[in-house]
Structures are given as structure tokens and as C-alpha cells.
Design a protein around this motif. Structure first.
Motif, short mmCIF file in Angstrom:
data_model
loop_
_atom_site.label_atom_id
_atom_site.label_comp_id
_atom_site.label_asym_id
_atom_site.label_seq_id
_atom_site.Cartn_x
_atom_site.Cartn_y
_atom_site.Cartn_z
N PHE A 170 6.80 -0.82 -6.72
CA PHE A 170 6.67 -1.85 -7.37
C PHE A 170 7.23 -3.14 -7.07
CE2 PHE A 170 7.18 1.86 -10.93
CZ PHE A 170 6.43 1.49 -11.31
N GLY A 171 7.21 -2.46 -5.85
CA GLY A 171 7.93 -3.92 -4.72
C GLY A 171 7.40 -3.88 -3.63
N PRO A 172 7.25 -4.06 -2.69
CA PRO A 172 6.80 -4.25 -1.31
C PRO A 172 5.85 -2.85 -1.15
CG PRO A 172 9.09 -4.48 -0.52
CD PRO A 172 8.80 -4.07 -2.13
N LEU A 173 5.62 -2.06 -1.73
CA LEU A 173 5.04 -0.89 -1.75
C LEU A 173 4.06 -0.38 -2.81
CD1 LEU A 173 6.25 1.78 0.25
CD2 LEU A 173 5.54 -0.09 1.65
N ARG A 174 3.80 -1.60 -3.67
CA ARG A 174 2.65 -1.22 -4.52
C ARG A 174 1.83 -1.35 -4.55
NH1 ARG A 174 4.56 -6.83 -4.24
NH2 ARG A 174 3.15 -8.23 -5.12
N PRO A 175 1.15 0.10 -5.00
CA PRO A 175 -0.04 0.27 -4.37
C PRO A 175 -1.70 -0.90 -5.73
CG PRO A 175 0.08 2.11 -5.75
CD PRO A 175 1.55 0.93 -5.42
N VAL A 176 -0.91 -1.44 -6.62
CA VAL A 176 -1.92 -1.55 -7.34
C VAL A 176 -2.95 -3.06 -6.84
CG1 VAL A 176 -0.14 -1.49 -9.18
CG2 VAL A 176 -0.39 -3.30 -7.92
N GLY A 177 -4.62 -2.86 -7.06
CA GLY A 177 -5.32 -3.49 -6.74
C GLY A 177 -6.11 -2.71 -5.16
N PHE A 178 -5.70 -1.63 -5.76
CA PHE A 178 -6.44 -1.41 -3.80
C PHE A 178 -7.36 0.25 -4.32
CE2 PHE A 178 -2.86 -3.85 -1.63
CZ PHE A 178 -3.34 -4.39 -1.39
N VAL A 179 -8.32 0.52 -3.97
CA VAL A 179 -8.84 1.58 -3.59
C VAL A 179 -9.40 1.69 -1.94
CG1 VAL A 179 -10.99 3.24 -4.40
CG2 VAL A 179 -9.65 1.04 -5.41
N ASP A 180 -8.76 3.08 -2.11
CA ASP A 180 -9.20 3.60 -0.82
C ASP A 180 -10.07 4.14 -0.48
OD1 ASP A 180 -8.33 4.69 2.25
OD2 ASP A 180 -6.91 5.76 1.27
N PRO A 181 -10.96 3.29 0.95
CA PRO A 181 -12.41 4.01 1.03
C PRO A 181 -12.21 5.50 1.46
CG PRO A 181 -11.64 2.32 2.29
CD PRO A 181 -10.20 2.55 1.72
N ALA A 182 -11.28 5.71 1.96
CA ALA A 182 -11.95 6.96 2.64
C ALA A 182 -11.48 8.17 1.37
CB ALA A 182 -10.27 7.46 3.27
N THR A 183 -10.49 8.08 0.31
CA THR A 183 -10.73 9.47 -0.96
C THR A 183 -10.88 8.64 -2.03
OG1 THR A 183 -8.55 8.04 -1.58
CG2 THR A 183 -8.54 9.53 -0.16
#
Length: 445
Positions: free
Chosen positions: A250-263
């Protein structure tokens, strides 16, 4: 010609020197580098950025963007120079640190009326108009005298993120993109050119391993680290982790807003890397300030797949930052209440952040000029970010801690429920107020 001593050629000291020079005052600018450096400094030049190369967002709907817009209206030299040294960072203003520091040094050296003296200042002559901008690592005899003048320092601990070589990043487990793909063009682009940040993906099993490693990793433990107080906006990553399993996500490693092109899916966690220089050959680990021992940083951060072979240009470090109890000792011009010709600017004044420090130097420089000309000092309305920050550090506050620019310190705007519209309204109100102040005071001429 009237002269002013400025002690410290950091962000605040250099901006104050410019503001006084352009108004026809002589400036003697003292700087201890290159002969002497604190533990946090490495460059020989002025205005060194220690913790990060980011000066935060430029978007007007953010508090940091509003502060930049206000400083631009006020003819802020260092903001102008920073834009000349910018590196891609999405909506943020990030700079090549070495290039920026060198440009500031060269520019200050060419300004009229400024004399640069190198060496350590151990004593302040309180009979001479002086701006003290020695930073949060002020030490030695000067520190002792300042503590006598101000009744002692307050302090907190600050941390610095590591920097790694770009060629050592495992791009099979990373992709280039801005959060929400915000700055991608509509046309098709390659994966390597879609944004300004490298995003290192972490799956749940890898996150579990990383979490368990970081909460048990060995930290540097100076003797004076008992009862540590951290600055919330610069919290060591291992301290964030110890607050709970998901705090990093929920801080520095938050994944929101990303879609990994590999998956084609959102990653479980994401570490962002930001360019550190214009060459793009070294990157900063965003939000990974740390007090881990150097060997532990390499081991623990190497658990993140994209960093398994990372080559560290600089490891993260931690240092104690000192600041005055501004509500008790400073007025809203940044002058000492006990000595009207002595001003304190920069992080030593109790502000936190690069642009905030520059702001304090600008205000101190202008108000020193007004003071010496027996003119009314410049005061900013608290609807502006400059005025609200100044109010925060100089008005009575029993729980005083350093402060960054944020909308929470502005007077509220009622009846606007939409958050983004309300932020834009804050900025519009602030800039209108500042333009009126500039016009009514004729302060820029």
C-alpha cells in the motif's frame, strides 16, 4: 552597498543569494565544501540533492505542483535551473543531480555582488545581517552557537535510497511504464519507450520471501538511535515493512495502475525505478530509503527478481536531521524573534523537502532585503502554499514536526465534494491570491 552573510550554499542559501543579488545587495556566501563534507554529501558543488533526485509532481492539482507554480511566479532561480537539468519522470520534476549541482554552482558564481568564501564557519557575528542555511546536518561550534540562540535543536532521522546500474537490471522481470500508463502516446510504442519508470514485478511467493527477509535483516545501529523519530514521508522501507505484511504493497510497492505486459495482469507488488541522470545509465529505487547494512541491502533487495544481479552505485544510508523549534524562535519572515537581522532558511528552519527549502530561501532573501531597506516585510496569504507552510512552522504548535507541502494545511474550500475538482480549486485560489500580492506589493521589481 549593504552586505549580507549567507552561511551554506545548499538549496536555500543559493536561492537567498540570488534574491538578494538581484535587488542590489552584496552577498558573502560561505560554503564548507569541497574541503569539508558531511557524511551525507559526496559532491564538491553547491545545492547537492542528497535523498532523491525527484522534486515531486509538477501537476497543478497537487500540493507540490502548486508550490512550484507559486515559486515560478516569484522568479525562483533554482526551479528554473532544475527544469534545465530534468530527466524523464512522468509528471514529476526529477533532475540529473550532478548536472543540477554544477549548474547552480556556475550560475551563482557568475551573479553580480556575490563573493564565495570556502571553509567552515564556526561563529556567527550577530551584528551582521546573516541568513543561516547550513542544513539539517549542522555540526561543530556553529551548531553549539545556534543552539544557544534558539534554545536547542529538535531532530528526526532521515534515510536515502540506493542507486543501481541500469545494465544490471533483469528486464525479463521488469517493464517500462508510468502508473496508469499516464504519459503513453496513443500510437503503438515499444515496451522500452512507454514511460519514464522501470517497474520490477514481484509475485506473492517472492513478496513473502522479501517480506520475511527485510523484517529480519541486520540494520546499522548507531549508539544514538534510541527513541528514534522518523520523518513519515521518508520512512525506511524496513520500518514500513514491520508495520504489517501489506504496508509495503500500500506504499512504495503498490501495484495499482499497472498491467504487466508479460502476464496481462496486475502484479502482486511493484518496485519502481527512476532515472538518476540524463544518460539513463543509473536508476534510483523509489521509496526504498533504508538503514540496512550494505551487504544486507544487496542480499535482501536481490530477492526482487529484476534486482537479482543489481550493481549498486550507492547504497542507502541514514542520518540525523536537526531543525529549530520554529514556532518558538522564528517569525513569518524566517527571522529569529530574538535577533531581527538573523534569518534561518532551509531544512534547519523546520521545513521538509527540496522545493520547500528553496521556498524558505526565497522568502528569507526577499525579506532580508525588505528589512535592510526599512520596507514592510512580505507576507503571503495562507490560501497560498507558501503562506500556509510559513504559517505552519511559525504559529504555536505543541506537536511541531517538519512539514512538506500538502493541501491539508490550506483553509478548506466548502461545498466541493469531488476531490480532484477541489484540488484544482485550491490551486486556482492560491495563484489568484499570489498574483494579487505581487501586483499590490510590486515585490518583483
Amino acid at each position: 552597498m549593504k552586505f549580507v552573510n549567507i552561511i551554506g550554499a545548499g538549496l536555500a542559501g543559493c536561492e537567498a543569494a540570488y534574491q538578494l543579488s538581484k535587488r542590489g545587495f552584496g552577498v558573502v556566501l560561505y560554503e564548507q565544501k569541497p574541503k569539508y563534507k558531511s557524511n551525507a554529501h559526496t559532491l564538491d558543488t553547491f545545492a547537492e540533492l542528497v535523498c532523491s533526485n525527484s522534486l515531486k509532481s509538477q501537476e497543478i492539482s497537487t500540493a507540490s505542483g502548486l508550490l512550484k507554480a507559486e515559486l515560478e511566479l516569484m522568479d525562483c532561480l533554482l526551479l528554473r535551473l532544475a527544469k534545465q537539468c530534468s530527466v524523464p519522470a512522468g509528471s514529476a520534476l526529477a533532475v540529473d543531480r550532478e548536472q543540477f549541482s554544477q549548474l547552480v554552482t556556475n550560475t551563482i558564481a557568475t551573479l553580480t555582488n556575490i563573493t564565495i568564501k570556502q571553509g567552515v564557519v564556526e561563529y556567527i557575528n550577530t551584528n551582521i545581517p546573516t541568513i543561516i542555511a547550513t542544513g539539517p546536518l549542522t555540526s561543530g561550534k556553529l551548531s553549539l552557537q545556534l543552539q544557544e540562540l534558539t534554545g536547542g535543536f529538535l531532530d528526526f532521522f532521515d534515510a536515502v535510497s540506493p542507486i543501481i546500474e541500469m545494465d544490471s537490471i533483469n528486464m525479463e522481470r521488469a517493464f517500462v511504464q508510468d502508473r496508469y500508463n499516464k504519459h503513453a502516446n496513443d500510437n503503438e510504442q515499444s515496451k522500452e519507450t512507454r514511460g519514464d519508470y522501470i517497474n520490477c514485478t514481484i509475485d506473492k511467493q517472492e513478496y513473502d520471501e522479501f517480506f520475511n527477509a527485510i523484517i529480519s535483516a541486520e540494520r546499522v545501529q548507531p549508539k544514538d538511535w534510541e527513541n528514534i523519530q522518523y520523518f513519515e514521508n521518508c520512512m525506511p522501507i524496513e520500518v514500513i515493512a514491520k508495520r504489517g505484511y501489506d504496508t509495503m504493497r500500500f506504499g512504495p510497492l503498490r501495484p495499482v495502475g499497472f498491467v504487466d505486459p508479460a502476464t496481462n495482469k496486475r502484479p502482486y507488488a511493484v518496485l519502481q525505478l527512476r532515472k538518476e541522470n540524463t544518460n539513463g545509465n543509473i536508476y534510483n529505487l523509489v521509496g526504498f530509503q533504508t538503514s540496512l547494512k550494505f551487504g544486507e541491502q544487496k542480499r535482501v533487495f536481490g530477492i526482487i527478481p529484476a534486482l537479482k544481479n543489481a550493481e549498486f552505485v550507492r547504497y542507502g544510508v541514514m542520518h540525523r536531521n536537526s531543525f529549530v523549534n520554529a514556532p518558538k524562535v522564528l517569525n513569518n519572515t524566517f527571522a529569529l524573534k530574538s535577533h531581527s537581522n538573523i534569518y534561518i532558511a532551509g531544512q534547519l528552519s523546520g521545513l521538509e523537502g527540496y522545493m520547500e527549502s528553496i521556498m524558505s530561501g526565497l522568502i528569507a532573501g526577499i525579506n532580508m532585503a525588505q528589512f535592510l531597506c526599512h520596507k514592510p516585510t512580505l507576507e503571503f496569504d495562507n490560501t497560498t502554499m507558501m503562506g500556509a507552510l510559513t504559517d505552519y512552522i511559525t504559529k504555536p504548535n505543541s506537536n511541531y514536526t517538519p512539514m512538506n507541502a500538502n493541501f491539508g494545511i490550506l483553509p478548506p474550500i466548502e461545498n466541493i465534494r469531488d476531490k480532484q475538482i477541489r484540488k484544482k480549486a485550491y490551486s486556482q485560489r492560491a495563484l489568484l491570491s499570489l498574483r494579487n500580492t505581487i501586483q499590490n506589493t510590486n515585490i518583483l521589481k
